[in-house]
Structures are given as structure tokens and as C-alpha cells.
Write an enzyme that holds these catalytic residues in place. Structure first.
Site, short mmCIF file in Angstrom:
data_model
loop_
_atom_site.label_atom_id
_atom_site.label_comp_id
_atom_site.label_asym_id
_atom_site.label_seq_id
_atom_site.Cartn_x
_atom_site.Cartn_y
_atom_site.Cartn_z
N HIS B 264 0.96 -1.04 -0.06
CA HIS B 264 0.12 -0.10 0.19
C HIS B 264 0.94 1.09 0.00
O HIS B 264 0.71 2.07 -0.77
CB HIS B 264 -0.63 -0.09 1.29
CG HIS B 264 -1.76 1.26 1.30
ND1 HIS B 264 -2.98 1.24 1.01
CD2 HIS B 264 -1.58 2.34 1.73
CE1 HIS B 264 -3.65 2.26 1.16
NE2 HIS B 264 -2.63 3.31 1.77
N GLU B 265 1.94 1.18 1.01
CA GLU B 265 2.51 2.61 1.14
C GLU B 265 3.56 2.84 -0.21
O GLU B 265 3.72 3.76 -0.72
CB GLU B 265 3.60 2.63 2.18
CG GLU B 265 2.76 2.38 3.67
CD GLU B 265 1.48 3.55 3.91
OE1 GLU B 265 1.83 4.85 3.38
OE2 GLU B 265 0.54 3.48 4.53
N HIS B 268 1.86 4.50 -2.99
CA HIS B 268 2.00 5.84 -2.64
C HIS B 268 3.38 6.40 -3.13
O HIS B 268 3.50 7.39 -3.94
CB HIS B 268 1.67 6.22 -1.28
CG HIS B 268 0.31 6.62 -0.73
ND1 HIS B 268 -0.66 7.01 -1.12
CD2 HIS B 268 -0.16 5.57 0.41
CE1 HIS B 268 -1.79 7.02 -0.35
NE2 HIS B 268 -1.51 5.77 0.26
#
Lengths: 499, 499
Positions: B264-265, B268
Site C-alpha cells: 500500500h505505502e 503511494h
């Protein structure tokens, strides 16, 4: 006084930029990803400029003028007087140097540092010499702007060790040479060199880390106010109040490297961590000088970390963590960290030979600054002096004149601090032994409390309140005296080398 | 144009303060020693103030006025026009909010955050309620100052998702409720829930780290321009150009937590890392909006990380690293990361139920901001809505209304971004499938190149040039349409749950 509170708040504002800058430097040396470096340099530049403008400002000038008026100045307590004096000295020094020169130095040293790395890599002094020449010219200009009475080198020396003169360093050098040269020769000719092969193994880095942590525990390093990380060259940096970070490096070749680096850096850290809260975010919130700082790191590294009582305590810990060295006595382990050698590199030099490495650098710097020699001659001069003082000649310039980063960074006048640190440490240690006669007994039990308390009360708690010469006199009742160092060395190594 | 170069250099100067601030925040969440926090906050305050003063300044106003003149504006290329527009919008928004209110909000949220932690710990909403009330008042004041046409909540929404209106969110909510509620019920009643016990073990943190590193390798995360560290709550922070750092957390209870947090990170991070150099150190050097950013992280986490082709590739790696799961099929491992449950916590919610968690928060926020409900009623309303949307009631407020940090930070209007992120991701994914029909085949082989290229060319390369609605239209040929999400969910989970 409200105006004084405003002054302190303004100093705190300035300090906050220093704190941000320190964090960025620390990050660059530890965790910053490679590709970020160029952009981060711009951030450093921006914040440095802002910091400079806040400090070299009319605001500060007005405060200082006001508080320096005799009747007002006299109304302050000793600590506040020191704050005004220290800030004023710093302000006047920095103000003198034109921004143009500061910038020129920054640009030149960036290029010079790059060239030095390359020169060292390729073992080619000529790649570095033109940059060194440029740095030398700028340093002479800086010295002339700062001013001096007798010797241009005094102006640069004062940047690192306030009020100590070149003549004084030269006198110390002569004394050390006179006393240590014959001793070193005797040691290496007649002495019994201890074994240390057992340290030269590739120990697991996690175990090395555990050892460092045990040493830090012994030293009462507070992990709520600091950290231990890894970097290419071990260093200590105070990010700000209650945040002093040290680094070490784990070597696959020698166990002693990381352990003594950690102890050394923690010596610096304890100094910073013991400065009282009242000094936080002011110019008093740092050590008295580079050399006094070095006295603290060298004290812990050598006077404690390389002492028999410490090894009495630390040997079982070492054996347990490494699950090794079973057959080795405490004495063997102790002697193995106290080997004296004619070696090429300053950073790896032992207690006995270390100062010789400094003397030759000092003599070269001082002669360069006063135009008695030229940068082109350096490799030859370096090697001659190595032969004279240490009895060996570097096989190449990388291991000789190119070994240190300092000149490429523009730091002329810095080297003597290392030597002075050793001398201060010996003088402090002698007084500590008088004041706390049984400190060795405590050490044997792994208890450093009395030592820590003594250092804190006599040195750390004053931060930058006193100039180094004032401090050493206050603590020991006399000015800097190299005799203590010579006595310490001769006693210690006479025993270890059995001469 | 020279003036435009000066403008960009001034923006870079401002950006350098943002970079320093980001590093300080990152350090506080990862490595800063505990005792440094209070002093470090002062550094943050000092640099933030300086940043604010540089941005909300006559200098910026003059530049913007000048470049906004029609004939001058029209002479710029699309990218430079965007830079002027984005800077202007930001400038006018920030300028409107009085410094007094900014300070008041900062002070209140600091206290509120403290109170929230305590309230959550003690399971006592009353400890937090007065602070929440104060924050609500300040947010309403802020919304009124920012201005809006129909709904006060629009003003806050616009801070996170520019130009999206409350009515639009409400419509989306209704659509999702209408389509997903019956599907969720059917899934949980008639579907076959996969096994996932095997993931709920205490796996060695080093192995979990290795798994995260493998996932990052698959995603082409560049460790020369970023890092992976550990923090209490996983996050991504762009320190500056070529330095985007992510964190994860290794859980002793569930293997999936760290793996999917990392993916997920990194989603980003890839967005930030792919913004072109021309945008560096300008306001265009960030994502289009919070929701578009979230679309990238959710895309990687769910559409890729929880897809069958990915598990086809990743299962052998997982088994090898863990030296476990021998008897489990790829299908079992895949299904085990796609469990649907009526759960209490948003952060642990699955793809199907996640948006319900957002809907209730959105409905509460919107009603609070428009004075239709009061903070005192929140625990009751929260539990009622949980029952309505998710069919369960929290056993206490810590697991209910007190679970999220956002309100204590003063972030009203933020929650919808999470939901919108899911919807954008589905719509992007649908277009990606059209443009790169065999992306699943590549994925199976652990090759993410086509996907990365598509994301870069269609989304990342534009940074903040386009507003979210412009971007989604530009990429997919239509405005935000929740149908893609519903289709994706129903197809995927119909198969997994075999209904």
C-alpha cells in the site's frame, strides 16, 4: 529582565535552525538515500543562509551592545555574563568574515573534497594539490581578516581552541618529543609486545553491536535521549536538547574498532547530555572547545576503556557475548587493546604514537599558513617527518599526506585539538584520581557513577561557560601541563611492555 | 522568461522548508529519541512559521498577479499554466485563514490528540468530547471563512478532494449502499468463507521484512531514492525530490499486515517517485489529490496485491522465505488474503466492507459540520450506523467512535478520500485492462513493467497538474463512476466465495 528573556528567545530561534541542520547532516551520514544528496544540499544551503542572517543581524548587535554596557553587564549572574560574552565573541568573529569569503570557501571545499577523494583513490596528490592551494589561500585570507598578534596561525587555532597560541603548542610539542621519543624507542626495542591476533577476526556484526550496547550501558548512555547508528566514519552529533546521536562502524577485520569507536563517541555524547537545561538552545549549550570535547572522548576511550579495571569487569561480558576467547586471561585481553606500533594512519594510532601524528600535521599547517613551505612540497615533507617522528615512511601518498579529510574541508588549525584532548584528559584524570581515590575499585565492578558525577560536576555542567584554559585551571588548579600525559603514558606502558 | 525563473526559484526556496519539515516529521515517527520530542516540536513550529511567511507573502502575491494577467498567462505552456493556477489556488486558500485560527487549531489539536489517546486507552468518550467539540467549532469557522455555495461541508471536502461536492458523495454513497449491501449479505450468508488461520501466526520479523522487500522489488521500488523503515502506523513521506520513504509494521499476530501495508505505502511512493524532474520543488510536485493518491496505494494493495496472478507469482517466494505453507495451494493463499467480514475497525476492513466504514464517518462528519447532530450524541449514532451498515455493534467506544485519529487531528473532510480512492482505483484498473489486455499474464511472471508504465504515463507524470475530475476524465474518458468498483467487487468475490 524582559529584554534578556527576548534575547534568549531569539537565540533559541537561531538554535532551532541549528537543530534542523544537525538532523539533516545526521540523516545524510546514516539513512538518506543516495539520490537525495544533491537536493538535500540545497536545503542545507537555504537553512544555513537563514541561520547566518538571523545571527549576523542588527537584532543580535543591538542586544549585545545593550547588555555589554558596563553597569548592565555587571548586574548579571555569572552564567548570563558568560552567555553574553560567548555570544559576542562568536558574533564578532563571524561578522568579520565577509559573506563572499564564506561562500567561496564553501564552494572550494565542496570541489576540494571531491578532488581529495579521487586523489586518495588514485594515489595521486597532484589531483588534490591545486584545490589545497586554493583552500590555503582562502584560509590565509580568513586568518588575516580575523587578525592576530604574532603568528597568522594563531587566528585559525583560536577558531577551535580559544586563546591558545602557536608558541604554546610548539612548546608542548617539544616537551612531548623530548620525553616520548626515547620512551617509544625503548618500548619498541626492549619491550614485550603483547599478542592481539585474537581480536583480528570477523566477528558477527550483531555480536559487535551487543558489545557496543554493553559498553554504552556501562557508561549510562540514555537511549531516551540518544541513539546508536552506523556510518562510514563514527561521529557524534547533537541534534538538539535531549537528543545526542552517536554512530559506530562494525569492522570485519578487527573487533576493537567498533568497541572503542562507540566508547569514544559516547564520551562526546555524555558531555553534551550533561549540559544543564538552563543552557538549552543558547550558545552555551556545547562543549568548552574542540579539545576539551576530545578530552572527554579520549578519557573514556583510553583512560577508562583501555584500563585494567575496566577489562576486569568487561572481559566476562565480552566472552559471553562472543562465546569465544575462553582460554584468554583478563590480562591478555587488556594488553591486546594496548598495542604500540609505528603506524601510518592517525586514526588507527595508539595512545603513545598518536600525538606524533598530530605534531607533524601541526608543523606542516603552521608552515603553510606562514608561507615557509608550499603545498607542492607536502608529500616529501610529510614523508620526511613520518621518518623523523615515527620511524616509517608511507609507501604511497594515500597512506601518507592524503589520509585525512580535514584540509579538503578547509579545516586548518583543527588538528592540534586532538593532541590537546589527550593532554587535557590526562590532567583531568590525575585530578579525578585525587578526588575519587577508589574509582578503580568501582570500575572493576562495572560501576562508573563516581566518574560520571565527577565529570559532570567539574566539566560537563559548565557547557561553554568557560574558555578551555579557565576550565582546566578551575578544575585542576593549574594551566595545561603535558607532564600528566607523559607520566600516564610512561607508567602505563612501562608495565604493559614490561620494561 | 527571467521573472518566471525567479518565481520558480522562490518556490524552490519554500519547498526547501517543506523538505526540512518532512525530514523532521519522518524522524519523529521512526528514530527520534523519546525525550527530544518537545524540543523538536519547537523546531517544527519555527520552520513552519517561516514557511508560512514565505508563502503567504507579498512576493508570491506579486508574482501571481503578474503571471495571471490574461495576455501573459496565455503565453505559457500547459505545465507552467498549471503551476500558476495550482499555486494561486493554494495561496488564496491559505491566505484566507487567519493566522490566529491556524494557531488555535494547532494548539487545540495537540491537546485533543493527547486527550483522544487517553480516551481510547480508558474507553471513555467523555474525555475526548470537549476537545472534539472545540475542534468542530474551529472547523466550522474555517469552513465559513473558506466559503461554499450550498453545503458548509463542501468547503472542507475541497481541502482534500478539490471541486467534489457533498451532493456527489451522497449520491455515490447511495449507489454503493444499494448495490453492495445486498451483495455483502448474500456473500456472508450463502458464500464459502475461505480459510486464513495459517496467516495468523507469529512469523519472524526478519522473514516478514524479507517478504516486504520482495514485494518492493516486484514493484520496482528504488532504494536509491527511498527507504523502508518501521513505525507504529505505516506511512509514506516524501522528504524531497528522489527521497520518498515508506514505513511498515511487523505484526506478531498476522502475516498479512506488514505485507499489505508495505505494498500500500509503496503504491503511494511510486506515484511521488514518478513525478517528473521539471516539477521538483514546486507545488506540482505532488499527487493530484488525497483520493487520487489513495487510488494508487489501493490499486497496488488490492487490485494487484490481492489478485490471483500476483499470488501465482508470489506464492513460491512466500513459501521459500517462510519455509512454511508447504501443503497450501496458490488458490488457498490467494483466497486467504481476500476474506470478507463484518469487522469493527476501518483499518482492518476488507475491500467489500471498507467503504461502509467510510460512509458512516462521512455521514457523521457532514451532519456535525451542519449542526444537525452534536458531538455528545456520537457514540450512539456511531453504533446505530455500524448496526445499519455492517450489522455489528462495537462492544465499546475504543473499538467504535474512538478508533480513528483523524478528528483529533482536526481533519474533517478527509475520510471520503479513502472511499474515493477505491473508486478511482477501480475505474483506472478497468481502463488499464483495456489498454494492456495481457497485464495479468505479465503479473503471473512477476513482471509489473507494463502496469508501472501505464500508471506513470497516465497518472504519475502529471503530478498535481490536473484536478482529480479532470484527470479521471482524461484517463478514462468519463467522470468518476462507482459502477466500476461495484463490478470489480461483485465479480471478484462471487468467484472467491463461490456464490
Amino acid at each position: 529582565m524582559e529584554k534578556f528573556m527576548d534575547f534568549k528567545e531569539y537565540l533559541a530561534k537561531i538554535s532551532r535552525y541549528e537543530q534542523a541542520l544537525s538532523l539533516i547532516y545526521w540523516d545524510l551520514e546514516t539513512y538518506a538515500p543516495e539520490n537525495s544528496v544533491n537536493y538535500r544540499s540545497e536545503v542545507l544551503g537555504e537553512l544555513s543562509e537563514r541561520h547566518y542572517n538571523l545571527f549576523v543581524s542588527d537584532t543580535i548587535a543591538e542586544y549585545l551592545d545593550y547588555f555589554s554596557q558596563e553597569n548592565i553587564f555587571n548586574s548579571f549572574c555569572e552564567q548570563d555574563k558568560a552567555l553574553i560574552k560567548v555570544t559576542k565573541k562568536e558574533f564578532e568573529k563571524i561578522k568579520k568574515i565577509p559573506v563572499k569569503l564564506v561562500r567561496k570557501l564553501a564552494q572550494t571545499t565542496t570541489k576540494a573534497n571531491h578532488a581529495w577523494k579521487k586523489a586518495k583513490e588514485c594515489d595521486n596528490f597532484n589531483l588534490f594539490q591545486p584545490y589545497l592551494e586554493e583552500i590555503l589561500v582562502l584560509n590565509k585570507e580568513k586568518a588575516d581578516i580575523l587578525g592576530y598578534e604574532n603568528n597568522r596561525y594563531d587566528a585559525l587555532l583560536d577558531l577551535y581552541e580559544p586563546n591558545l597560541k602557536t608558541t604554546e603548542i610548539s612548546k608542548i610539542n617539544e616537551y612531548l618529543k623530548e620525553n616520548l621519543t626515547p620512551f617509544l624507542n625503548k618500548l619498541l626495542e626492549d619491550g614485550e609486545k603483547p599478542q592481539d591476533d585474537f581480536y583480528k577476526q570477523n566477528f558477527d556484526f550483531n555480536k559487535q553491536k551487543q558489545l557496543s550496547l554493553e559498553a554504552l550501558k556501562f557508561m549510562n548512555f540514555d537511549f531516551n535521549s540518544g541513539r546508536l547508528d552506523i556510518s562510514v566514519h563514527p561521529f557524534t552529533t547533537k541534534i538538539g536538547p535531549r537528543d545526542v546521536r552517536i554512530t559506530t562502524k562494525y569492522s570485519p577485520l578487527d573487533l576493537r574498532y567498533s568497541l572503542f569507536s562507540t566508547i569514544h563517541e559516547c564520551g562526546h555524547a555524555l558531555y553534551e547530555l550533561n549540559i544543564p537545561e538552563a543552557f538549552f538552545e543558547t550558545p552555551l549549550d556545547e562543549g568548552a572547545s574542540m579539545a576539551i570535547h576530545e578530552s572527554q572522548s579520549r578519557f573514556w576511550e583510553n583512560f577508562i576503556g583501555r584500563s585494567f579495571p575496566f577489562w576486569n569487569f568487561f572481559s566476562p561480558i565480552l566472552k559471553a557475548i562472543l562465546n569465544s576467547f575462553e582460554g584468554l586471561s583478563i590480562e591478555s585481553l587488556y594488553k591486546g587493546v594496548n598495542i604500540v606500533e609505528r603506524s601510518l594512519l592517525r586514526t588507527e594510532a595508539d595512545e603513545v604514537t598518536y600525538n606524533f601524528h598530530i605534531m607533524l600535521r601541526y608543523e606542516i599547517e603552521e608552515a603553510l599558513i606562514n608561507d615557509r613551505i608550499t603545498t607542492k612540497e607536502l608529500p616529501l615533507i610529510w614523508n620526511d617527518k613520518m621518518k623523523e617522528y615515527l620511524g616509517i615512511v608511507p609507501p604511497n601518498d594515500s597512506l601518507g599526506v592524503l589520509q585525512d579529510v580535514h584540509w579538503s574541508n578547509g579545516s586548518f588549525g583543527y588538528f592540534p585539538s586532538y593532541m590537546l584532548g589527550n593532554l587535557y584528559a590526562a590532567q583531568f584524570n590525575s585530578k579525578l584520581k585525587q578526588d575519587v581515590p577508589d574509582y578503580s575499585l568501582e570500575l572493576e565492578k562495572g560501576n562508573a557513577t563516581s566518574i560520571l558525577t565527577w565529570l559532570k560536576e567539574n566539566i560537563h555542567q559548565y557547557g561553554k561557560m568557560y574558555e578551555p584554559q579557565e576550565l582546566i585551571y578551575k578544575v585542576t588548579g593549574e594551566t595545561l601541563n603535558p607532564k600528566y600525559f607523559v607520566d600516564y603514558i610512561t607508567n602505563k606502558y612501562t608495565e604493559i611492555y614490561n620494561i
